[in-house]
Structure formats: C-alpha cells, structure tokens
Design an enzyme around this catalytic site. Structure first.
Site, PDB file in Angstrom:
ATOM      1  N   SER A 109     153.432  -4.747  59.341  1.00 16.77           N
ATOM      2  CA  SER A 109     152.908  -3.287  59.483  1.00 16.77           C
ATOM      3  C   SER A 109     151.551  -3.486  59.804  1.00 16.77           C
ATOM      4  O   SER A 109     150.433  -4.499  59.285  1.00 16.77           O
ATOM      5  CB  SER A 109     153.127  -2.910  58.043  1.00 16.77           C
ATOM      6  OG  SER A 109     152.382  -1.698  57.877  1.00 16.77           O
ATOM      7  N   GLY A 110     151.222  -2.649  60.935  1.00 16.47           N
ATOM      8  CA  GLY A 110     149.636  -2.863  61.438  1.00 16.47           C
ATOM      9  C   GLY A 110     149.695  -3.748  62.615  1.00 16.47           C
ATOM     10  O   GLY A 110     148.439  -3.534  63.012  1.00 16.47           O
ATOM     11  N   THR A 114     154.750   0.466  66.784  1.00 14.97           N
ATOM     12  CA  THR A 114     154.898   1.864  66.976  1.00 14.97           C
ATOM     13  C   THR A 114     154.177   2.245  68.167  1.00 14.97           C
ATOM     14  O   THR A 114     154.690   2.818  69.101  1.00 14.97           O
ATOM     15  CB  THR A 114     154.455   2.694  65.796  1.00 14.97           C
ATOM     16  OG1 THR A 114     155.208   2.418  64.706  1.00 14.97           O
ATOM     17  CG2 THR A 114     154.687   3.931  66.112  1.00 14.97           C
ATOM     18  N   ASN A 159     148.139  -0.439  56.896  1.00 19.72           N
ATOM     19  CA  ASN A 159     148.363   0.194  57.990  1.00 19.72           C
ATOM     20  C   ASN A 159     148.188   2.074  57.732  1.00 19.72           C
ATOM     21  O   ASN A 159     149.013   2.225  56.930  1.00 19.72           O
ATOM     22  CB  ASN A 159     149.751  -0.027  58.862  1.00 19.72           C
ATOM     23  CG  ASN A 159     149.839   0.584  59.932  1.00 19.72           C
ATOM     24  OD1 ASN A 159     149.007   1.426  60.790  1.00 19.72           O
ATOM     25  ND2 ASN A 159     150.925   0.572  60.662  1.00 19.72           N
ATOM     26  N   SER A 162     152.169   3.636  59.301  1.00 15.23           N
ATOM     27  CA  SER A 162     153.185   2.599  58.892  1.00 15.23           C
ATOM     28  C   SER A 162     154.323   3.363  58.938  1.00 15.23           C
ATOM     29  O   SER A 162     154.935   4.493  58.378  1.00 15.23           O
ATOM     30  CB  SER A 162     152.956   1.819  57.763  1.00 15.23           C
ATOM     31  OG  SER A 162     153.852   0.868  57.473  1.00 15.23           O
ATOM     32  N   SER A 163     155.351   2.760  59.867  1.00 14.27           N
ATOM     33  CA  SER A 163     156.777   3.353  59.841  1.00 14.27           C
ATOM     34  C   SER A 163     157.468   3.007  58.773  1.00 14.27           C
ATOM     35  O   SER A 163     157.729   1.717  58.515  1.00 14.27           O
ATOM     36  CB  SER A 163     157.350   2.941  61.177  1.00 14.27           C
ATOM     37  OG  SER A 163     157.022   3.065  62.360  1.00 14.27           O
ATOM     38  N   GLY A 386     158.379  -4.885  59.887  1.00  8.00           N
ATOM     39  CA  GLY A 386     158.760  -6.336  59.721  1.00  8.00           C
ATOM     40  C   GLY A 386     158.571  -6.914  58.289  1.00  8.00           C
ATOM     41  O   GLY A 386     158.741  -6.160  57.366  1.00  8.00           O
ATOM     42  N   GLU A 388     157.901  -8.321  54.809  1.00  6.09           N
ATOM     43  CA  GLU A 388     156.957  -7.693  53.970  1.00  6.09           C
ATOM     44  C   GLU A 388     156.956  -8.435  52.570  1.00  6.09           C
ATOM     45  O   GLU A 388     157.896  -8.766  52.024  1.00  6.09           O
ATOM     46  CB  GLU A 388     157.330  -6.039  53.676  1.00  6.09           C
ATOM     47  CG  GLU A 388     156.845  -5.168  54.680  1.00  6.09           C
ATOM     48  CD  GLU A 388     157.039  -3.681  54.222  1.00  6.09           C
ATOM     49  OE1 GLU A 388     156.577  -2.802  54.922  1.00  6.09           O
ATOM     50  OE2 GLU A 388     157.414  -3.675  52.901  1.00  6.09           O
TER      51      GLU A 388
END
Length: 985
Positions: A109-110, A114, A159, A162-163, A386, A388
C-alpha cells in the site's frame, strides 16, 4: 535518447538500466544500483522485461503527451526504462501476434500501484486510434477509475488513497488496435471497513464525499448533516478530515464520472440513498432493558433507513432486535442482547455496501461492453493490494496475503516457463533453476466451517501441525511460545513471517446474517453471500485461469520511504520489499542461464567495428558475422551460445568488456578521421568521393536488378494477356488500360454522343462503350475541375505553371503501404485524402529533412517514419506563399500566439501545383495562396522573423545565407544549354 547498450557507457553516473546486467547478483549490488538511479529521479529500472518502479513522492515531468509519443512504436530497450515502454510493447506484441496479454501491478500500500494502472490507461487512451465511438469507450474506461476509487478506496495508515479491493480490468482491442471495450472483475472488497476503522484510518471515500460535497437539497432528501463527526461509521479512526484529500472536489469528479458511464439520474439517486442508509444504520443505538434484551434507543434513524431502502420499518426493527428460530413447525423470536443487535446491524451494513459495490461494477461493465461478436484481443490490468503486515493481522490480511502467495507462485512459474520457452525456441540447452518459493500450506485453512474461532484454530493445528511453515502457541517450542498468544497462528510466507489473530475470523468469513435480517434484505433485492473465503478462493482460481491463458508483463512498485517524503531512500524498507516481491528470485531466474540476449543483426550492427572482417560491412548471414566477430574478440565457448536468431551471453562482464572495447574503438575512429581530414584535405576528399561513388554504384546495381524484375513481369503479363485476370497479368492489363486512356485524351470526339470517333478499346479489357464514356468523362471532369482551380491560382503568376498544364494530377504520391502503420492508426479516422514526399527545412538552421506530408479532412501532417512531427490544422493555416519563379518552395503561414508553438513551415515539393491544388480543394483555401515576387517573409516563432530569398545560378541550391535567411538558387541555363532550355521552359 539512450538505448540499452548505450546506457552501459553511463553506468558509473546513473547506474544500470537492466538489473540483469549487474556484475554481481547480490542484495547490496541491487540496492546500490536502485539508489543511484533514484537519486537522479530515474524511478524505473528493468529486470529483463519486468519493470521496477520506486515511488518518488513528487511530480516528475515524464508523463506528458510528448513522452507518450516518444515511446510509441519503439523497441523495448531503445529508450530509458519507462512504464510507457512496457505498455507500448505489450500493445505492439498483441497487435503483431494477435494474442492476449496482462500486466500484473503489485507492491504494498502506497507504492504507486493505482497510479501505475492509471498511467497505462491514459497511455492507451492517447496512443490508440481514435473515433467518436472509441473516444466514448475510452472516456468510460478512464472515468471508471474515480468511481471505483470513491467506493473502493480509503485512507489507511500507509496510504491516503489505498485500494481496498482487488481489480482486474480487460481492455479489448480489435484487429486494427482500436480500444473497443472493457470489463472489470472485482474481488475481496474489505467490507469490514464499513463498520470499523483503525485509529488514523477512514471509511471508504464516498461517505465523506457525500457528506462534505453533496448539495444541500440532496443532503436534506437523504436526512444527512454536513458533518462527518455526526456519524458513528465515519469517526472511529478519528481522522474524518484529511488535509491531503479534497472531498468536495472529488464529489464533483465522481458525479461527472457517473454520468459518463451512463448511470441514469434515478439510479444515481438510489445509489446515494443506499450509501446514506448505511450511515443511518451506523447511528442506530441499542439499550438493554430490565431483562437484558436489546431495544432501540430511538426510532429516527430507523425510519430513515426504512424510507431510503424501501423496507417495512417494523420488520427492520424486529430483524435488528430478535433472532428467528425454527421450532418444529413454528417460528419463535428470540430476543438479542445489545452485543448481538450491534453485530446484526453491522452485518446488514456490510452486506448492503458489498452488494452495492458489485452492482456498481456490473453497471460500469455494461457501459463499456463491446457488443461486436468478432474476435478481440485483450490487455488485462491486475491491480492487487500487496502483502500486508500490521501490528494485529486479522482475516482481511490473511486473505490478502494468501492471494499474494498464490500470485507469487504463478509469477515465478510463468517467468520460468517464459525463459525455458525462449531457450527451447532458440535451441539452447539450460538447466532450469531450483524453484525456491514457499507454499502457504493446505488450502483447507481457507474454510474454517466450525462453531468458534478457537475450534477453527484447533482444526488448523490438526491439519497443518506438521507443516514447517505453520506454528501456534500449542505447537511452538518454549522460546517461540512467548511470542504467541493462545489465539494466534504464525505462517512463514515467501515475504517473511506473519502472525494472525483468529479473533473474529469466523464472523468475517461467514458474514453471518440472521434469518429475519435475510428476509429484510430480500425485500431490498440484495442477495447475501456467505463464506467469504470460499467465494474468494473461487474467484482467485478464476483469476489464475484468466492469467494463465495470457502473456504476462510485470510492474513491481516499491515505496521509497514510510513518511511519503521526496528524495528519501530508506534502504531497510526497500530491502524488505525487494525480498517479499521476489525481485532477487526473478533476477536469478533470468540470470540462471544467460544474462544477455540480442538478435544477431542488432548485435552485429553495434559491435561490427571491433573486427576487420565485419567492418564496415558484413555481406553474409548475420549469424555468421556474429560468430566471426566473437571469435575475433576471444569469447570462450562457455561464455556464449548461438541460438537460431539470437546470441546469448552468459555473464555481464563479457558484455561490458565488449562495450568498453566498442567505446575505445569509436573514440579512435573519430580521432583518426579528424586527423586524416585536417592533415590531408585532398586525401580525405578523395576518400569521401570514393565512398560516395561506391554508394551510387550500389544504387545503380539495385536499380538494374529492379528493372530486370519489372521487365520479366511485363513479358509474363504480355504472354498471359488473353487469360482471365490474375496476379500474372493484372499489372499488364492495367498498363494497357492506362496507355489506352492516355492515347484517348488526344483523340477525343467532338461530342460525347459521337460513337464513331472513339478509339476502339483493347478487346480483353471488356470495356463497353457506355462504361468507357462514363469512366472517361468522370476522369476528365475531375481533372478539369482540379486544373481550373490550379489555373485560377497560378496562371500568369508562376513561371513554371505552363509546363504543369499537360501533366495529369495523381490521386496520391505515397501509398498507404508506404506510410508507417502506427501513423496510419493515429490519423486514418480523419480520412487521408492525399500524400506527397517533401523536403522540410528546419526553422533554426534550415537543415533539409526528408518528410512525408499527409493531407486529411481536417489537418496536414508532417511525418518522419513512425512519428508525427507536426500537425497543422487547416483552421490555423492563415496563408500559403510560393515564389513567382520555377522553384518548388512552399511556405505555410501558421497562426502562432505562444512562443513555444512551432512557427511557419517551409517545404520544397516536386509536385507543387498538384499538392497545393489538392490542399485548396480539401481545406477550401483557394484564397489563401499568394504568389510572391521577391522574398517570402516567415515567422520562425512568435515575435521572431526571417525570410526566404531567391536568386539565380548555374546549379540549383538551397542553403542558409550569411544574413540568416534561407537562400533558394534556381538554375539559369548556359549558352550550350539551348536544347535543355527549350525542353524545360
């Protein structure tokens, strides 16, 4: 621009563009190269065709339209690494081989996943051919992003955008490379976020956008206040307002996007009604009565939920406070405790939101659907959140990490297969590397199915107790047991150890809704799914099948630091990401056989100066030339292999030695040439003349070979002239027809109805008198119309006009086959009307450049091979100037307001009258052409002027004069040239 090999010479300054060419494959060398490039804002690096991207946390000017055009149609390694290079090569390979591809974008994340996905979509939106219909499809594809981000993204600790769901998107292309449709597959939406957020995190963006940005009337209709603090589901993370997020602006973007993807206003209102119902649900509070039973603290919020969802308020209240139990043939209501009631409320909120998200994805798919049944190829984009690891890792992290584990195995499997296929195709034997990835373990762990979280843990211990990558408090040794709680289990993933807490696993997996709540949900047409993990595993298997059927491309995104600061390179953080993304493993797979491979002709073209036998030209097969070259360089047998079409070099050091020798050789060649030229100009001139004569002789030989081929074809056509039209005689018959029409124009009858004076056509052409009359009159009338335009513009004004009258105008001077395919794709929808070769003179220095000039319905294009160098809209063409002499100089005067804009266009054309007549007819510019006596003034750019001057001489020349003007010299014949003069004037 640097190509891959050229970049080797700059390796001490900017690192190496492809990790495969590192001297040593150690973690330290890998990180050092990454850091060196990052320090110079070179955020992209390759591992073969895999792209490594490091988030710079600042804007870089590398994504503009000019950059896009630079990477269009370029070989993967010709330019520095870029996401556009990967996107373009996936597209070009798809077009060439007509097969399906996918791009897997991964990272934590981050890291920029995206954004990478958006950049690829934007690139295809600009680079693919365009029509009104296709622009609509593209708009929908691009606009699906802000909608899905609003409903599926949230601020997390790592993030701000974040998705919180996985997205696979297919972009569908037809055989011409047009983007004609798209389809999205979503999975693993983090529904638990709807009802609970960790400290420092937010719920999904759409809730805050609605509350902060929604119009007053809308909020009134939905019973909402413009204050996120008022809603229980929006405040648990205590950061509803974030300075980096503008919810009001984002609301406008989302509303506009919903219109573009064809969601009608009535459905949009229903959509926001459902979103607001979730907020009202979260504000329903329960109290405990004297019997310990849950009762509603107030009825206001319940009424809003009932109205917004269109369900019976009493049934809803009953469903939130009682459990329906089947007892023999009767149904009994068992009262909830407050905890049970809260659980039921939250379960309903999650179910409503989850199904709303699914509905939204389906509507987006409907709007992007391509209904043409003909075969399409696709490029898939997989943007997955990704690996985590948090302080407390629950069911969500377990599913995410399981997915990453599976995709990592798939990734290594596909990479190995791809390498092996290339070696096999080239006839190279290589031992496949050992597969070193780690399995999560028995997939039964995804199906808890038991009554409690702890009994689920016991089942895991029974099934996986002997697995070396699984440990619990019960199974651990004395030292490890201290680090594990009784409800924890630990898995060793490929990315490292993760400890999971089973508390809440079962509830999150089951998404349990009690019987009467399900009854209420059916009133809302919401179908509730159970057992999330089973559903997720099923969709993951489906995704794997989709990916296995396509060619893979990879983008690995890395965070440069945790604080999102530009310029910071946190080596420990990046080392961890490099490990769990499997980058070193991928590099070793690529390096297990041969570090470098290039086609024979490419390798020979670069390094041929290093061997006397291959310099300056190698006349034989490229493979033989490469063999001679590497033998001369002293390559040992174990250092290289010769494939069927490529040379494979085992170690980078071998290539570096070759590259260093090439740089030295290049330097010496330059010095030697300079020395010879300055010391002995006569000798140098003689050498240049000899080379030029050699070039001319080769051209003459090629011309003779071409002539022989044409004559043979003509004779064959003559011999088969009496046969039915075929490839053997079609060109001969066309020649006979053209010859007949040319003779006919000098023997036309006085009237069209005079049938006796027409020249009889050759029998085999089967031309009837009527069709002949029609085709001839049509041909002549079109020619006459064009010639009248030419006469009106040039008669009595330009010296060379009389000679042009008898020459018929051609439809075009360049066939579509001779225009680059990429250019055709970009402009063919504007309808090409005419094209002609020209010499274009640079605005600064007036250097001559051979170009193609293509006229479409709306603009004139200056083309250099695969690139559009300039587009001149007819609306911006304010005038056209030519001289009154016999030269072919043409000046386009272009409206130029911005100093950065290109100025007037100066060209030389051998078909001036034909070209300008066609332009005048197509663009309606008859009044724009001026025939000028003396100099033609030109505007180099806004505020900077120059001129084209004309003079006479014994040889025609065009050059930059000392006064800075372009000098055009026309030839004046000498005394002995009367014959020449009579023929040409």
């Amino acid at each position: 621009s640097l190509d891959m090999e050229g970049a080797l010479t700059a390796r001490d300054r900017v690192g190496i563009q492809d990790f495969v060419l590192l001297d040593e494959t150690t973690d330290a060398a890998f990180l050092s190269n990454l850091k060196k490039r990052f320090s110079r804002d070179l955020i992209y690096t390759y591992i073969g065709t895999l792209l490594v991207s490091v988030n710079p946390y600042k804007e870089l000017d590398i994504y503009n339209k000019k950059q896009m055009e630079t990477y269009m149609g370029i070989n993967f390694f010709e330019l520095p690494p870029h996401i556009y290079a990967l996107a373009d090569n996936a597209y070009q390979t798809m077009l060439t081989e007509f097969d399906n591809h996918f791009i897997l974008i991964s990272g934590e994340s981050g890291a920029g996943k995206t954004e990478a996905s958006k950049k690829i979509l934007q690139y295809y939106a600009v680079s693919c051919p365009s029509t009104t219909l296709l622009n609509t499809v593209r708009d929908k594809m691009l606009m699906s992003n802000p909608v899905l981000e609003a409903f599926g993204n949230a601020k997390t600790l790592k993030n701000d955008n974040s998705s919180r769901f996985g997205k696979y998107m297919d972009i569908q292309f037809d055989s011409q490379g047009d983007a004609v449709g798209g389809h999205i597959l979503n999975y693993l939406l983090e529904k638990s976020r709807v009802v609970h957020q960790n400290h420092g995190e937010r719920n999904f963006h759409i809730f805050y956008q609605l509350v902060e940005g929604g119009e007053d009337d809308l909020l009134h209709q939905l019973g909402l206040e413009r204050d996120a603090q008022h809603y229980n589901y929006l405040t648990q993370g205590e950061c509803a307002i974030v300075s980096s997020i503008n919810d009001r602006n984002d609301w406008k973007t989302v509303k506009n996007a919903l219109q573009i993807i064809n969601i009608e206003e009535i459905n949009t209102n229903h959509l926001f009604g459902i979103v607001s119902s979730v907020l009202h649900l979260g504000n329903i509070r329960f109290e405990s009565n004297s019997k310990g039973q849950a009762v509603l603290a107030n009825n206001d919020e319940l009424r809003w939920v009932s109205n917004l969802l269109g369900v019976d308020a009493r049934s809803l209240q009953e469903g939130l406070t009682y459990r329906k139990i089947e007892a023999r043939h009767d149904q009994v209501l068992s009262p909830f405790t407050v905890d049970h009631a809260i659980y039921a409320r939250d379960a309903l909120a999650k179910a409503i939101y989850g199904q709303t998200f699914t509905w939204l994805v389906n509507r987006i798919n409907e709007s992007m659907e391509n209904k043409d049944p003909s075969r399409k190829t696709v490029i898939g984009l997989l943007d997955i959140y990704g690996f985590e690891v948090f302080y407390v890792n629950s069911f969500e992290q377990f599913c995410i990490n399981y997915c990453n584990e599976k995709l990592q195995q798939l990734f290594i499997q596909l990479t190995l297969a791809s390498e092996q296929e290339e070696y096999e195709a080239e006839g190279i034997e290589v031992i496949p590397p050992h597969r070193n990835h780690i399995h999560t373990g028995d997939e039964e762990c995804l199906r808890p199915g038991d009554a409690t979280d702890l009994t689920f843990l016991e089942r895991l211990e029974d099934k996986m107790g002997n697995h070396p990558h699984f440990v619990t408090h019960k199974l651990a040794d004395k030292m490890t047991r201290k680090t594990l709680e009784r409800g924890d289990f630990r898995l060793l993933h490929y990315a490292g150890e993760v400890t999971y807490c089973v508390v809440g696993f079962l509830d999150k997996n089951n998404d349990l809704l009690y019987r009467n709540i399900k009854d209420v949900s059916l009133q809302m047409n919401i179908f509730i799914f159970f057992q999330v993990a089973t559903q997720f595993k099923s969709s993951l298997l489906k995704l794997t099948e989709i990916l296995m059927a396509k060619e893979a491309w990879y983008i690995r995104c890395l965070k440069s630091n945790e604080s999102k600061q530009p310029g910071q390179f946190d080596e420990a953080l990046i080392r961890h990401q490099v490990k769990y993304l499997g980058l070193m493993e991928h590099l070793r797979v690529r390096r297990a056989g041969f570090a470098y491979r290039r086609k024979f002709d490419v390798f020979l073209k670069r390094y041929k100066p290093l061997c006397p036998a291959t310099w300056p030209h190698w006349r034989g097969e490229p493979a033989d030339g490469v063999e001679v070259l590497v033998q001369h360089l002293g390559y040992l047998p174990n250092e290289y292999k010769m494939g069927r079409t490529k040379i494979f070099i085992r170690h980078p050091r071998t290539l570096y030695a070759t590259e260093d020798a090439f740089e030295k050789c290049k330097h010496e060649l330059g010095e030697r040439t300079s020395a010879v030229y300055y010391q002995c100009p006569v000798f140098a001139t003689t050498k240049i003349e000899t080379c030029w004569r050699g070039v001319q002789a080769r051209k003459e030989r090629e011309k003779r070979a071409w002539a022989v081929k044409v004559i043979k074809k003509f004779i064959k056509g003559y011999m088969n002239r009496g046969q039915a039209k075929s490839s053997d005689n079609s060109e001969y018959l066309a020649f006979v027809r053209q010859n007949y029409l040319n003779r006919l124009k000098n023997h036309l009858p006085k009237t069209v109805l005079d049938k006796t004076s027409w020249l009889p056509p050759p029998f085999k052409l089967n031309l009837t008198f009527d069709s002949l009359c029609f085709s001839t009159s049509h041909f002549l009338s079109h020619q006459i119309q064009l010639k009248l335009v030419t006469s009106n513009i040039f008669k009595g004004k330009k010296e060379s006009y009389p000679q042009s009258v008898a020459q018929p105008f051609m439809d075009t001077r360049i066939s579509d086959q001779d225009i680059n395919m990429r250019v055709l794709q970009m402009i063919r929808n504007e309808h090409i009307k005419y094209s002609v070769p020209v010499i274009k003179y640079d605005r600064n220095g007036f250097k001559p450049r051979p170009r193609q000039l293509v006229l479409t319905q709306t603009a004139a294009y200056v083309i250099e091979e695969a690139k559009i160098k300039q587009r001149v809209l007819y609306t911006s063409l304010k005038g056209i100037s030519v001289s009154n002499l016999t030269d072919g100089i043409i000046v386009f005067h272009i409206t130029c307001e911005d100093p950065k804009q290109k100025g007037d266009l100066v060209m030389q054309c051998d078909h001036l009258f034909e070209f300008l007549t066609k332009l005048c007819v197509i663009a309606n510019k008859q009044n724009a052409v001026k025939v000028v006596q003396g100099s033609i003034k030109i505007e180099i750019q806004a505020g900077k002027e120059s001129a084209v001057d004309f003079s006479t001489g014994h040889e025609p020349m065009v050059y930059k004069a000392k006064n800075g003007h372009l000098m055009v010299v026309r030839r004046v014949p000498l005394r002995g040239d009367q014959h020449f003069y009579r023929r040409h004037t």
